[in-house]
Design a protein around this motif. Structure first.
Motif, PDB file in Angstrom:
ATOM      1  N   UNK A 306     -20.794  51.460  47.091  1.00 59.24           N
ATOM      2  CA  UNK A 306     -21.957  52.052  47.733  1.00 59.24           C
ATOM      3  C   UNK A 306     -21.778  53.570  47.722  1.00 59.24           C
ATOM      4  N   UNK A 307     -22.584  54.256  46.938  1.00 59.76           N
ATOM      5  CA  UNK A 307     -22.408  55.699  46.752  1.00 59.76           C
ATOM      6  C   UNK A 307     -22.605  56.478  48.044  1.00 59.76           C
ATOM      7  N   UNK A 308     -23.608  56.111  48.820  1.00 61.71           N
ATOM      8  CA  UNK A 308     -23.885  56.847  50.060  1.00 61.71           C
ATOM      9  C   UNK A 308     -22.778  56.637  51.095  1.00 61.71           C
ATOM     10  N   UNK A 309     -22.345  55.374  51.252  1.00 67.94           N
ATOM     11  CA  UNK A 309     -21.272  55.095  52.211  1.00 67.94           C
ATOM     12  C   UNK A 309     -19.956  55.714  51.754  1.00 67.94           C
ATOM     13  N   UNK A 310     -19.746  55.759  50.436  1.00 63.25           N
ATOM     14  CA  UNK A 310     -18.533  56.390  49.912  1.00 63.25           C
ATOM     15  C   UNK A 310     -18.527  57.876  50.240  1.00 63.25           C
ATOM     16  N   UNK A 311     -19.671  58.522  50.070  1.00 65.15           N
ATOM     17  CA  UNK A 311     -19.760  59.950  50.391  1.00 65.15           C
ATOM     18  C   UNK A 311     -19.540  60.184  51.884  1.00 65.15           C
ATOM     19  N   UNK A 312     -20.084  59.288  52.720  1.00 66.54           N
ATOM     20  CA  UNK A 312     -19.889  59.421  54.156  1.00 66.54           C
ATOM     21  C   UNK A 312     -18.408  59.279  54.531  1.00 66.54           C
ATOM     22  N   UNK A 313     -17.709  58.352  53.855  1.00 63.35           N
ATOM     23  CA  UNK A 313     -16.275  58.172  54.111  1.00 63.35           C
ATOM     24  C   UNK A 313     -15.513  59.429  53.717  1.00 63.35           C
ATOM     25  N   UNK A 314     -15.838  60.001  52.558  1.00 65.41           N
ATOM     26  CA  UNK A 314     -15.140  61.209  52.117  1.00 65.41           C
ATOM     27  C   UNK A 314     -15.463  62.391  53.036  1.00 65.41           C
ATOM     28  N   UNK A 315     -16.696  62.456  53.526  1.00 66.94           N
ATOM     29  CA  UNK A 315     -17.066  63.525  54.470  1.00 66.94           C
ATOM     30  C   UNK A 315     -16.269  63.391  55.766  1.00 66.94           C
ATOM     31  N   UNK A 316     -16.065  62.139  56.196  1.00 66.30           N
ATOM     32  CA  UNK A 316     -15.261  61.894  57.399  1.00 66.30           C
ATOM     33  C   UNK A 316     -13.819  62.355  57.182  1.00 66.30           C
ATOM     34  N   UNK A 317     -13.252  62.016  56.030  1.00 63.91           N
ATOM     35  CA  UNK A 317     -11.870  62.389  55.726  1.00 63.91           C
ATOM     36  C   UNK A 317     -11.711  63.906  55.661  1.00 63.91           C
ATOM     37  N   UNK A 318     -12.717  64.577  55.091  1.00 64.46           N
ATOM     38  CA  UNK A 318     -12.645  66.030  54.937  1.00 64.46           C
ATOM     39  C   UNK A 318     -13.143  66.790  56.173  1.00 64.46           C
ATOM     40  N   UNK A 319     -13.532  66.058  57.222  1.00 68.85           N
ATOM     41  CA  UNK A 319     -13.959  66.713  58.451  1.00 68.85           C
ATOM     42  C   UNK A 319     -15.256  67.483  58.326  1.00 68.85           C
ATOM     43  N   UNK A 320     -16.182  66.989  57.495  1.00 68.29           N
ATOM     44  CA  UNK A 320     -17.427  67.714  57.246  1.00 68.29           C
ATOM     45  C   UNK A 320     -18.315  67.744  58.484  1.00 68.29           C
ATOM     46  N   UNK A 321     -18.271  66.723  59.318  1.00 67.19           N
ATOM     47  CA  UNK A 321     -19.091  66.687  60.523  1.00 67.19           C
ATOM     48  C   UNK A 321     -18.770  67.879  61.426  1.00 67.19           C
ATOM     49  N   UNK A 322     -17.494  68.198  61.546  1.00 63.99           N
ATOM     50  CA  UNK A 322     -17.090  69.353  62.363  1.00 63.99           C
ATOM     51  C   UNK A 322     -17.586  70.649  61.743  1.00 63.99           C
ATOM     52  N   UNK A 323     -17.542  70.728  60.395  1.00 61.10           N
ATOM     53  CA  UNK A 323     -17.984  71.924  59.704  1.00 61.10           C
ATOM     54  C   UNK A 323     -19.490  72.119  59.875  1.00 61.10           C
ATOM     55  N   UNK A 324     -20.247  70.999  59.783  1.00 65.17           N
ATOM     56  CA  UNK A 324     -21.703  71.095  59.947  1.00 65.17           C
ATOM     57  C   UNK A 324     -22.059  71.534  61.357  1.00 65.17           C
ATOM     58  N   UNK A 325     -21.282  71.062  62.356  1.00 70.56           N
ATOM     59  CA  UNK A 325     -21.541  71.440  63.744  1.00 70.56           C
ATOM     60  C   UNK A 325     -21.312  72.946  63.950  1.00 70.56           C
ATOM     61  N   UNK A 326     -20.288  73.470  63.285  1.00 67.16           N
ATOM     62  CA  UNK A 326     -19.962  74.890  63.399  1.00 67.16           C
ATOM     63  C   UNK A 326     -21.066  75.748  62.788  1.00 67.16           C
ATOM     64  N   UNK A 327     -21.645  75.252  61.662  1.00 70.01           N
ATOM     65  CA  UNK A 327     -22.648  76.047  60.944  1.00 70.01           C
ATOM     66  C   UNK A 327     -24.014  76.017  61.611  1.00 70.01           C
ATOM     67  N   UNK A 328     -24.249  75.054  62.514  1.00 68.92           N
ATOM     68  CA  UNK A 328     -25.560  74.958  63.166  1.00 68.92           C
ATOM     69  C   UNK A 328     -25.805  76.123  64.132  1.00 68.92           C
TER      70      UNK A 328
END
Length: 328
Positions: A306-328
């Motif tokens: 699943x391409x979308x779920x795979x990207x979400x897993x990689x975003x979780x591993x790379x801490x992208x959610x924290x980065x997006x919160x900082x940029x808001x």
């Protein structure tokens, strides 16, 4: 000295089902073959300027700024196919290792290889093997990079004979076998013997461990069940290794593991892992599902990621959610 070996073992868990390449480095560090071979600059995402990085979307920015070391572990069958694929990502800042098991039956299409049997990920290694082991491993790395959407820096390969020898040096690995397993044991002269593993908790020797790892036709959830069993084996073997005669295991692993990472770079990364323990090791499975697919006259069972779920897993591993919160 013993603590130093343990640090190496944990830091480079991703290099072998047991932990071989980490201590392998220690015993070979002063060898004159230790030439730098770090491939971290080979991927386009490593080449952005800081100004270009600032204009990237959050996920790509996290990858470009990351100090993570990504390694692909490849377990090789006797026939030359890649049978086990594990992506391992070590973050030196958090001292965390994330491991993603990638099913061997994952559908992967490369132009010019259109038949059904060539559309499985495990076919990439064997069809490039005629050009050498390094070429086969690198092409497999490229395929997994495409599936996960992140760069992979290095590889490590080990055959099932190698796994058997390392497990023997460990004195076996304790596992809870979930069901009765039938497997083939091959003698050095090529003679085959059918053997069985009985259900229940037991210490598996080298050949039994290989039988356990290769078993796949019996799990209710198919290849995913096999992947989950392999993940449990990895953790059990590492736990055993950390309390065992590490120099003895290391000498065996040194003969069995092949990697393109330089000994100098391995040593540098190992020193960043001081303080790690098993709580810092996180296991995942590539998101997706198994389904039958037909190509011309062939119908085979494939794992469709699943391409979308795979990207979400990689975003979780790379801490992208924290980065997006900082940029808001």
């Amino acid at each position: 000295m013993k603590y130093f070996l343990k640090v190496f073992s944990i830091a480079l868990l991703c290099f072998t089902i047991v932990m071989g390449a980490g201590v392998y480095t220690y015993f070979n560090f002063f060898d004159d073959t230790a030439n730098a071979n770090d491939k971290r600059g080979d991927h386009p995402m490593r080449d952005y300027t800081q100004e270009e990085i600032e204009n990237l979307p959050a996920f790509e920015k996290a990858i470009a700024n990351s100090d993570r070391l990504n390694v692909l572990l490849i377990g090789i069958e006797a026939e030359g196919r890649s049978d086990t694929l594990v992506f391992a990502s070590f973050d030196p800042k958090t001292k965390r290792i994330d491991m993603i098991s990638v099913p061997r039956d994952t559908q992967y299409h490369e132009q010019g290889y259109d038949s059904a049997d060539h559309r499985k990920l495990n076919a990439v290694y064997i069809r490039n093997l005629k050009k050498g082991h390094e070429r086969a491993a690198e092409k497999t790395m490229e395929a997994v990079e495409e599936i996960l959407g992140v760069p992979i820096d290095n590889y490590a390969t080990i055959s099932y004979d190698g796994v058997e020898n390392i497990v023997e040096s460990l004195g076996g690995v304790e596992m809870d076998v979930p069901l009765r397993m039938k497997y083939d044991y091959f003698y050095p002269d090529g003679k085959k013997e059918v053997r069985y593993l009985e259900e229940g908790r037991q210490v598996l020797n080298g050949s039994e461990s290989v039988g356990f790892l290769r078993f796949r036709k019996g799990y209710n959830n198919g290849d995913i069940g096999r992947v989950e069993a392999q993940q449990k084996f990895i953790k059990a073997a590492l736990k055993k290794a950390l309390g065992f005669n590490l120099p003895k295991v290391a000498m065996t692993a040194a003969k069995e593991v092949k990697t393109d990472m330089s000994l100098i770079d391995i040593t540098a990364n190992a020193t960043k892992a001081i303080g790690m323990d098993m709580d810092d090791v996180n296991t995942h499975t590539l998101p997706g599902e198994t389904k039958p697919l037909t190509f011309k006259d062939w119908t085979l069972s494939f794992f469709e990621h699943d391409k979308e779920q795979t990207k979400e897993l990689m975003k979780e591993i790379y801490g992208v959610e924290n980065l997006e919160r900082i940029e808001e």
